[in-house]
Design a protein around this motif. Sequence first.
Motif, PDB file in Angstrom:
ATOM      1  N   MET A  38      26.876  45.520  40.270  1.00  0.00           N
ATOM      2  CA  MET A  38      27.122  45.875  38.682  1.00  0.00           C
ATOM      3  C   MET A  38      28.302  44.511  38.441  1.00  0.00           C
ATOM      4  O   MET A  38      29.324  44.512  38.977  1.00  0.00           O
ATOM      5  CB  MET A  38      28.048  47.184  38.695  1.00  0.00           C
ATOM      6  CG  MET A  38      27.745  47.577  36.664  1.00  0.00           C
ATOM      7  SD  MET A  38      28.855  48.926  36.602  1.00  0.00           S
ATOM      8  CE  MET A  38      28.563  49.521  35.930  1.00  0.00           C
ATOM      9  N   ASN A  39      28.490  43.816  37.233  1.00  0.00           N
ATOM     10  CA  ASN A  39      29.856  42.988  36.519  1.00  0.00           C
ATOM     11  C   ASN A  39      30.470  43.592  35.729  1.00  0.00           C
ATOM     12  O   ASN A  39      30.305  44.377  34.761  1.00  0.00           O
ATOM     13  CB  ASN A  39      28.973  41.655  35.991  1.00  0.00           C
ATOM     14  CG  ASN A  39      29.919  40.999  35.470  1.00  0.00           C
ATOM     15  OD1 ASN A  39      31.007  40.784  35.908  1.00  0.00           O
ATOM     16  ND2 ASN A  39      29.224  39.365  35.435  1.00  0.00           N
ATOM     17  N   ASN A  40      31.891  44.184  36.293  1.00  0.00           N
ATOM     18  CA  ASN A  40      32.350  44.711  35.413  1.00  0.00           C
ATOM     19  C   ASN A  40      33.500  43.944  34.589  1.00  0.00           C
ATOM     20  O   ASN A  40      34.378  43.903  34.926  1.00  0.00           O
ATOM     21  CB  ASN A  40      33.333  45.363  36.462  1.00  0.00           C
ATOM     22  CG  ASN A  40      32.725  47.228  36.894  1.00  0.00           C
ATOM     23  OD1 ASN A  40      31.936  47.211  35.754  1.00  0.00           O
ATOM     24  ND2 ASN A  40      32.838  47.004  38.280  1.00  0.00           N
ATOM     25  N   LYS A  41      33.250  42.420  34.613  1.00  0.00           N
ATOM     26  CA  LYS A  41      33.785  41.149  33.808  1.00  0.00           C
ATOM     27  C   LYS A  41      33.925  41.643  32.275  1.00  0.00           C
ATOM     28  O   LYS A  41      32.559  41.645  31.614  1.00  0.00           O
ATOM     29  CB  LYS A  41      34.373  39.944  34.491  1.00  0.00           C
ATOM     30  CG  LYS A  41      33.551  39.974  35.653  1.00  0.00           C
ATOM     31  CD  LYS A  41      33.790  38.391  36.612  1.00  0.00           C
ATOM     32  CE  LYS A  41      33.709  38.200  37.811  1.00  0.00           C
ATOM     33  NZ  LYS A  41      34.253  37.025  38.772  1.00  0.00           N
ATOM     34  N   LEU A  42      34.759  40.961  32.027  1.00  0.00           N
ATOM     35  CA  LEU A  42      34.822  41.177  30.027  1.00  0.00           C
ATOM     36  C   LEU A  42      35.526  39.718  29.738  1.00  0.00           C
ATOM     37  O   LEU A  42      37.279  39.698  30.231  1.00  0.00           O
ATOM     38  CB  LEU A  42      35.512  41.946  29.597  1.00  0.00           C
ATOM     39  CG  LEU A  42      35.045  43.598  29.662  1.00  0.00           C
ATOM     40  CD1 LEU A  42      35.893  44.613  29.287  1.00  0.00           C
ATOM     41  CD2 LEU A  42      33.857  43.506  28.910  1.00  0.00           C
ATOM     42  N   GLY A  83      40.157  34.416  28.156  1.00  0.00           N
ATOM     43  CA  GLY A  83      39.798  34.236  29.429  1.00  0.00           C
ATOM     44  C   GLY A  83      38.934  35.367  30.178  1.00  0.00           C
ATOM     45  O   GLY A  83      38.253  36.365  29.073  1.00  0.00           O
ATOM     46  N   ILE A  84      38.626  35.529  31.143  1.00  0.00           N
ATOM     47  CA  ILE A  84      37.216  36.500  31.200  1.00  0.00           C
ATOM     48  C   ILE A  84      38.064  37.063  32.373  1.00  0.00           C
ATOM     49  O   ILE A  84      38.997  36.453  33.385  1.00  0.00           O
ATOM     50  CB  ILE A  84      36.027  35.908  32.641  1.00  0.00           C
ATOM     51  CG1 ILE A  84      35.507  35.391  31.377  1.00  0.00           C
ATOM     52  CG2 ILE A  84      35.456  37.035  33.052  1.00  0.00           C
ATOM     53  CD1 ILE A  84      34.488  34.975  31.517  1.00  0.00           C
ATOM     54  N   ILE A  85      38.853  38.614  32.477  1.00  0.00           N
ATOM     55  CA  ILE A  85      39.164  39.247  33.892  1.00  0.00           C
ATOM     56  C   ILE A  85      37.955  40.383  34.548  1.00  0.00           C
ATOM     57  O   ILE A  85      36.688  40.417  33.126  1.00  0.00           O
ATOM     58  CB  ILE A  85      39.895  39.986  32.803  1.00  0.00           C
ATOM     59  CG1 ILE A  85      40.214  41.460  31.562  1.00  0.00           C
ATOM     60  CG2 ILE A  85      41.147  39.332  32.341  1.00  0.00           C
ATOM     61  CD1 ILE A  85      41.034  41.766  30.961  1.00  0.00           C
ATOM     62  N   SER A  86      38.149  40.862  35.072  1.00  0.00           N
ATOM     63  CA  SER A  86      37.558  41.615  35.837  1.00  0.00           C
ATOM     64  C   SER A  86      38.560  42.871  35.908  1.00  0.00           C
ATOM     65  O   SER A  86      39.709  43.690  35.497  1.00  0.00           O
ATOM     66  CB  SER A  86      37.602  42.120  37.307  1.00  0.00           C
ATOM     67  OG  SER A  86      36.887  40.069  37.936  1.00  0.00           O
ATOM     68  N   GLN A  87      37.664  44.509  36.021  1.00  0.00           N
ATOM     69  CA  GLN A  87      37.902  45.666  36.192  1.00  0.00           C
ATOM     70  C   GLN A  87      38.864  45.723  36.853  1.00  0.00           C
ATOM     71  O   GLN A  87      39.426  45.737  38.058  1.00  0.00           O
ATOM     72  CB  GLN A  87      36.619  46.403  36.602  1.00  0.00           C
ATOM     73  CG  GLN A  87      37.336  48.050  36.162  1.00  0.00           C
ATOM     74  CD  GLN A  87      36.572  49.311  35.971  1.00  0.00           C
ATOM     75  OE1 GLN A  87      34.421  49.123  36.116  1.00  0.00           O
ATOM     76  NE2 GLN A  87      36.625  50.135  36.116  1.00  0.00           N
ATOM     77  N   GLY A  88      39.890  46.312  36.247  1.00  0.00           N
ATOM     78  CA  GLY A  88      41.495  46.422  37.210  1.00  0.00           C
ATOM     79  C   GLY A  88      42.340  45.445  37.319  1.00  0.00           C
ATOM     80  O   GLY A  88      43.203  45.457  37.430  1.00  0.00           O
ATOM     81  N   GLU A  89      42.359  44.661  36.657  1.00  0.00           N
ATOM     82  CA  GLU A  89      42.746  43.254  36.454  1.00  0.00           C
ATOM     83  C   GLU A  89      43.781  43.274  35.661  1.00  0.00           C
ATOM     84  O   GLU A  89      43.119  43.886  34.545  1.00  0.00           O
ATOM     85  CB  GLU A  89      42.053  41.540  36.606  1.00  0.00           C
ATOM     86  CG  GLU A  89      42.317  40.248  37.000  1.00  0.00           C
ATOM     87  CD  GLU A  89      41.495  39.352  35.996  1.00  0.00           C
ATOM     88  OE1 GLU A  89      42.165  38.672  36.387  1.00  0.00           O
ATOM     89  OE2 GLU A  89      39.875  39.264  36.681  1.00  0.00           O
ATOM     90  N   LEU A 131      39.029  42.573  23.780  1.00  0.00           N
ATOM     91  CA  LEU A 131      37.712  42.787  24.601  1.00  0.00           C
ATOM     92  C   LEU A 131      36.726  42.699  24.212  1.00  0.00           C
ATOM     93  O   LEU A 131      36.617  43.192  22.984  1.00  0.00           O
ATOM     94  CB  LEU A 131      37.478  43.336  25.722  1.00  0.00           C
ATOM     95  CG  LEU A 131      39.199  44.295  26.418  1.00  0.00           C
ATOM     96  CD1 LEU A 131      39.126  45.508  26.654  1.00  0.00           C
ATOM     97  CD2 LEU A 131      39.742  43.354  26.932  1.00  0.00           C
ATOM     98  N   ASP A 132      35.194  41.792  24.604  1.00  0.00           N
ATOM     99  CA  ASP A 132      33.891  41.264  24.284  1.00  0.00           C
ATOM    100  C   ASP A 132      33.033  42.620  24.428  1.00  0.00           C
ATOM    101  O   ASP A 132      32.234  42.529  23.920  1.00  0.00           O
ATOM    102  CB  ASP A 132      33.719  40.247  24.290  1.00  0.00           C
ATOM    103  CG  ASP A 132      33.285  40.840  26.011  1.00  0.00           C
ATOM    104  OD1 ASP A 132      32.967  41.868  27.282  1.00  0.00           O
ATOM    105  OD2 ASP A 132      32.005  39.295  26.964  1.00  0.00           O
ATOM    106  N   ASN A 133      33.168  44.580  24.410  1.00  0.00           N
ATOM    107  CA  ASN A 133      32.613  45.176  24.711  1.00  0.00           C
ATOM    108  C   ASN A 133      33.506  45.887  23.245  1.00  0.00           C
ATOM    109  O   ASN A 133      33.128  47.666  22.900  1.00  0.00           O
ATOM    110  CB  ASN A 133      32.945  46.466  25.843  1.00  0.00           C
ATOM    111  CG  ASN A 133      34.572  46.675  26.237  1.00  0.00           C
ATOM    112  OD1 ASN A 133      35.682  46.378  25.031  1.00  0.00           O
ATOM    113  ND2 ASN A 133      35.091  47.638  26.759  1.00  0.00           N
TER     114      ASN A 133
END
Length: 53
Positions: free
Chosen positions: A1-5, A20-26, A42-44
């Motif tokens: 599962m990709n958790n990047k946003l 930019g792009i960040i990962s979950q928890g970053e 965020l893109d979500n």
Amino acid sequence: MNNKLAYKLYDILGKELKNGIISQGEKINVSDLNKGLYVIKLDNNRTINFIKK
């Protein structure tokens, strides 16, 4: 599962300051920003307002 946003960070006037792009928890480094109110989009479709003190 990709958790990047993808994100965009804006100042209160709507000027894009970072992106930019960040990962979950970053964390996004905001140490170079002045004190004030900022918005992260965020893109979500989530929007986060925060105050840098």
